[in-house]
Design a protein around this motif. Structure first.
Motif, mmCIF file in Angstrom:
data_model
loop_
_atom_site.group_PDB
_atom_site.id
_atom_site.type_symbol
_atom_site.label_atom_id
_atom_site.label_comp_id
_atom_site.label_asym_id
_atom_site.label_seq_id
_atom_site.Cartn_x
_atom_site.Cartn_y
_atom_site.Cartn_z
ATOM 1 N N ASP A 6 10.783 0.971 0.463
ATOM 2 C CA ASP A 6 10.180 -0.284 0.915
ATOM 3 C C ASP A 6 10.157 -1.266 -0.249
ATOM 4 O O ASP A 6 9.413 -1.079 -1.216
ATOM 5 C CB ASP A 6 8.752 -0.025 1.435
ATOM 6 N N GLU A 7 10.958 -2.302 -0.151
ATOM 7 C CA GLU A 7 11.034 -3.353 -1.179
ATOM 8 C C GLU A 7 11.116 -2.767 -2.591
ATOM 9 O O GLU A 7 10.276 -3.065 -3.437
ATOM 10 C CB GLU A 7 9.786 -4.254 -1.125
ATOM 11 N N GLN A 53 5.982 0.244 -1.247
ATOM 12 C CA GLN A 53 6.103 -0.968 -2.051
ATOM 13 C C GLN A 53 5.285 -0.856 -3.341
ATOM 14 O O GLN A 53 5.734 -1.207 -4.413
ATOM 15 C CB GLN A 53 5.597 -2.135 -1.212
ATOM 16 N N THR A 113 8.351 -3.343 6.779
ATOM 17 C CA THR A 113 7.483 -2.197 6.498
ATOM 18 C C THR A 113 7.069 -1.528 7.800
ATOM 19 O O THR A 113 7.041 -0.299 7.914
ATOM 20 C CB THR A 113 6.242 -2.677 5.728
HETATM 21 MG MG LIG Z 1 6.602 -5.099 3.591
#
Ligand SMILES: [Mg+2]
Ligand SMILES: Nc1ncnc2c1ncn2[C@@H]1O[C@H](COP(=O)(O)OP(=O)(O)O)[C@@H](O)[C@H]1O
Lengths: 157, 275, 260
Positions: free
Chosen positions: B172-173, B95, B51
C-alpha cells in the motif's frame, strides 16, 4: 519477546502483596478468625422483648465475648422473643441458673446478650433453656416511665 | 460455483465488485485480475479507494456485491479459520508500516513466526536474520520502531510480510513520502523479491513513474471505475485525456484544479455568511 | 423542540448501537479466555502494566484516605463518647465502599486511560489491521490478556487500598489521638463480617474491574483512528468508567447490604 526478569519479579511481588492484603482483611479485620475455628453449643432464652438484638450480636459474660446470637424468632403462644445463642464450647460450665439480659453497649451502641452466672452446680448443655431473663430496656419506654413517675410524685406533693 | 480452471493463471480475480462507504460509492462494478508471478500496479488519485481494495482482497471488508477470488477461494465465503489460513499466505505492507511499537525490530519480524509456528528459538533467529538480510537491515535488529526512518520502517515491515513465505504481497503506497534513495531501494527490493521468491505483487500507488517502472501490468482507477489498463507502454501511450493527465501530473484537465465551488466573483462579493 | 426530540432520538439510538457493538466486543474478548491458559505470559506482562504500575498511587492514596477517615471519624465519634469504635468505622467505610470505589476510580484514571490510548494508537497506526492481515486475531492477542489482567489486578489493588487505609487510620487514631489500640482492632473484628463485608467488597471490585477494563478496551478499539479521536476516547473512558462505577456501586450496595 525478551522476557524481563525484573518485570516478572515485580508482578510476583505485586500479586503476593495483593493476596497478603486480602488475608489481612480476612483474618485481622473481619470476624473470620473468631468464628471458623471455634466449636459451639446452643442454648436458648425467651425475652419479653429482645429490642434491637440481631443475629450475630455478641453474647458476653463479665464483658468478655463468649458466643453470638444464632437466631431470633417470635413464639406465637407465649408472645415472647426466643433467642438461640451459640456459646463457645470452651465456656461449658455456665450454671443452669444463669441470668440472660439484653444490654446496650454505651448510650448509642449496639445491643448484646449479657449472661450472669448463678450459683448452681449443674451446667447448661447443648439445647438447654435459660429460665431467668431480663428484657431490653427500650429507651422511649424508660423515659416515658421516668416522666410519668416524676409527674405522679409532683401530684402527690 | 465459479470455474476454477478459468482463473488458473490469475492469482486474484475481482468480479463486478461494488462497495460503498455510507452514501459514497467507492467501487461500482469493478472487475480486474492479478496474474500469478507478476507485478500488478493499481493506481489512482488519493481517496479513490486503493487501500479499500486491498482490504477487500484481504477479507477485512466485505463487498456490497460481486466476488473476489484469491487462489481459487472466494474470500468472502470462507469460514473464519479458512480466511485466517489464506491470510497466512498473503503478505500486506501497510502505508505506515504498522510495526508493533512495543517490540524491537527483531521481535516484529519474529512475531508472525512465533504466533503461527512452533519452531525453536534458534530456527526463528535464523529465519529472522535471513529476512532482515533480504531487506538489507540485519544490522538494525535491536532498534525499536520509533528509532527507524520511514524508509527503514517500511523495509522492516516488508521483512515481516515475507516472514511466513507468502505467495503474494500487497504493497500500500510503498513509495509515498520517501526520499529518492530509499525510494530507489524500495523499487529495487520489490522487483528483486518478486523474481527471487516467485511472489505475486500488487502495488497500490499514485507515484506513477516508479510504479510503472517495475509493473508488468497496471490498472488506473477513478471515481469507482477502471479508467484505464494495460502494460506500462500501453498506459503511457493511452489516448485517454484522463490517463494522460494522471501520468503527466498536469494541474488542470478532465480533473479540475478547483474543487467544485460557486462562481469566484460572486463568492468574493458575497457577505461571507454561511448561507 | 422537534429538533431537540430528533437529537435526543438520534443520541439514544447511537448509544444503543454502541452498547450493542460493545457487547459483541465483550463476547469476543471472553471467547479468547480459554486460549490464555496456554499463554499465561501475555497476561502476566499486562498485570505489570495495569497492576504494578498502579501500585504506588493506590497505596499512597489508601494511606491518606485511611488517615483522613481516622481524623474525621475521631472528631465525630468522640462527641458521642464512642471513639472506641473508630476502628470499626474506618474499616467498614474502607472495606464496603471506599476501597472498591476509590480504587476503581483511580484505576480508571491511571490504567484505564492508558489502555484506551494504547489500543486507540494501535488502531490509528494500523497495527491492529496489520495483525489481522498476518492472520493473528487482535482481540485474542491484544485485548483478552489486558482484560484478564484488569480483572485480576482490581481486587488485589482494592484489598491493598483497604488494608493500607486501615493501618493509616490506626496510625492517626491510636498513634496521634490516643484511641486504645486493642479497642481499635477488637471493635473492628467483632463487627466486620467476613462474608457480608469482605467478600462483598471483593465482589464489588471484581465487578468494577470487569466493567472498567471493558470500557477502556472497547473505547480504544472503537476509537476514530485520528489523534483527536484517541484523545476523545481517553476522556470518554474516564468519564464513562466513573459513571458506571458509581452507578453500579449504588445498585450493588442496595443488593448486598439492603436487608440486614
Ligand atoms: Mg490509501
Ligand atoms: N473507515 C472508514 N470509514 C469511512 N470512510 C472511509 C474509511 N476509510 C476510508 N474511507 C473513505 O473511503 C475512501 C477511500 O479511501 P482509501 O481506500 O483509503 O483511498 P486511497 O487509499 O485510494 O487513498 C475515502 O474517501 C475515504 O474517505
Amino acid at each position: 519477546m525478551q522476557h524481563s526478569n525484573t518485570q516478572d519479579t515485580l508482578v510476583g511481588l505485586f500479586v503476593a502483596a495483593g493476596i497478603a492484603g486480602l488475608f489481612f482483611l480476612a483474618l485481622q479485620v473481619s470476624n473470620l478468625s473468631t468464628f471458623v475455628e471455634e466449636d459451639t453449643y446452643t442454648v436458648t432464652a425467651s425475652f419479653e422483648n429482645s429490642g434491637g438484638l440481631k443475629v450475630k450480636s455478641p453474647v458476653s459474660a463479665a464483658g468478655v465475648k463468649i458466643g453470638q446470637v444464632k437466631s431470633i424468632s417470635f413464639d406465637p403462644k407465649t408472645y415472647q422473643s426466643v433467642v438461640e445463642m451459640a456459646i463457645y464450647s470452651k465456656y461449658e460450665n455456665l450454671p443452669t441458673d444463669t441470668t440472660a439480659s439484653v444490654f446496650t453497649a454505651g448510650l448509642l451502641g449496639e445491643q448484646y446478650v449479657n449472661l450472669e452466672p448463678g450459683g448452681s452446680d449443674e451446667y447448661l448443655q447443648d439445647g438447654s433453656k435459660i429460665e431467668i431473663t431480663q428484657s431490653a430496656i427500650i429507651l422511649e419506654k424508660a423515659i416515658g416511665q421516668f416522666l410519668f413517675k416524676s409527674a405522679e410524685e409532683k401530684a402527690k406533693k | 460455483m465459479e470455474n476454477r480452471v478459468k482463473q488458473q493463471d490469475n492469482l486474484v480475480s475481482v468480479r463486478n465488485l461494488s462497495f460503498s462507504r455510507g452514501e459514497k460509492k467507492i467501487f461500482d462494478d469493478v472487475s480486474l485480475s492479478i496474474e500469478r508471478g507478476k507485478i500488478t500496479a493499481i493506481m489512482g488519485p488519493s481517496g479513490t479507494g486503493k487501500t479499500t481494495l486491498l482490504k477487500l482482497i484481504g477479507g477485512q471488508l466485505a463487498p456490497a456485491s460481486g466476488s473476489i477470488h484469491v487462489d481459487g477461494l472466494n474470500v468472502h465465503r470462507l469460514k473464519r479459520a479458512e480466511l485466517y489460513n489464506l491470510r497466512k499466505r498473503m503478505g500486506m505492507l501497510f502505508q505506515s508500516g504498522a510495526l508493533l511499537t512495543d517490540m524491537s525490530v527483531y521481535d516484529n519480524v519474529a512475531f508472525p513466526l512465533r504466533e503461527h509456528t512452533h519452531l525453536p528459538e534458534s530456527m526463528i533467529r535464523t529465519l529472522v536474520l535471513m529476512k532482515l538480510h533480504a531487506v538489507g537491515l540485519r544490522g538494525a535488529r535491536n532498534l525499536m520502531p520509533s528509532e527507524l526512518s520511514g524508509g527503514m520502517a517500511r523495509r522492516i515491515a516488508l521483512a515481516r510480510a515475507i516472514a511466513l513465505d507468502p505467495m503474494m504481497i500487497m504493497y500500500d503506497e510503498p513509495f509515498t513520502g520517501q526520499d529518492p534513495i530509499s525510494m530507489g531501494a524500495l523499487v529495487h527490493l520489490i522487483k528483486s523479491l518478486n523474481t527471487t521468491l516467485g511472489l505475486t505483487s500488487i502495488i497500490v500507488s499514485h507515484d506513477v513513474q516508479e510504479t510503472l517502472a517495475i509493473a508488468d501490468y497496471a490498472y488506473l482507477i477513478s471515481e469507482g471505475r477502471i479508467a484505464g489498463q494495460g502494460t506500462p507502454e500501453q498506459i503511457r501511450q493511452s489516448p485517454s485525456e484522463w490517463v494522460q493527465q494522471f501520468i503527466t501530473g498536469a494541474a488542470d484537465g478532465p480533473v479540475h484544479f478547483h474543487y467544485p465551488a460557486k462562481d469566484y466573483f460572486d463568492d468574493l462579493v458575497s457577505t461571507g455568511r454561511r448561507y | 423542540m422537534i429538533k431537540f426530540l430528533n437529537f435526543l432520538g438520534r443520541t439514544t439510538t447511537t448509544g444503543f448501537t454502541k452498547l450493542g457493538r460493545g457487547s459483541y466486543f465483550l463476547l469476543d474478548t471472553l471467547a479468547g479466555i480459554g486460549s490464555m491458559a496456554l499463554r499465561p505470559r501475555l497476561v502476566v506482562n499486562q498485570i505489570y502494566f495495569v497492576g504494578v504500575l498502579s501500585f504506588l498511587i493506590i497505596v499512597i492514596s489508601g494511606l491518606f484516605v485511611g488517615m483522613v477517615l481516622g481524623l474525621q471519624g475521631y472528631y465525630i465519634l468522640s462527641d458521642f463518647g464512642a471513639e472506641e469504635t473508630l476502628g470499626l468505622m474506618v474499616a467498614a467505610s474502607l472495606v464496603r465502599e471506599l476501597g472498591p470505589v476509590v480504587t476503581a476510580l483511580l484505576f480508571a484514571g491511571r490504567a484505564g486511560s492508558a489502555l484506551t490510548a494504547e489500543i486507540g494508537l494501535m488502531k490509528a497506526t494500523e497495527q491492529l489491521s496489520g495483525m489481522e492481515m498476518m492472520a493473528i486475531d487482535p482481540i485474542k492477542r491484544i485485548i483478552t490478556p489486558r482484560f484478564l489482567a484488569g480483572f485480576i489486578a482490581m481486587p488485589l489493588l482494592a484489598a491493598l487500598f483497604s488494608a493500607v487505609g486501615i493501618v493509616g487510620g490506626q496510625l492517626v487514631g491510636t498513634g496521634l489521638l490516643g484511641v486504645d489500640d486493642g479497642a481499635y482492632w477488637s471493635q473492628m473484628q467483632a463487627n466486620i463480617d467476613f462474608e457480608d463485608d469482605i467478600v462483598n467488597g471483593v465482589i464489588k471490585s471484581l465487578v468494577f474491574g470487569f466493567v472498567t477494563t471493558w470500557i477502556a478496551l472497547f473505547e480504544g478499539y472503537d476509537t476514530v483512528p485520528t489523534s483527536e479521536g484517541v484523545s476523545r476516547a481517553t476522556t470518554r473512558t474516564v468519564v464513562n468508567s466513573a459513571f458506571s462505577i458509581l452507578g453500579l456501586d449504588f445498585i450493588l450496595t442496595a443488593l448486598m447490604f439492603g436487608d440486614d
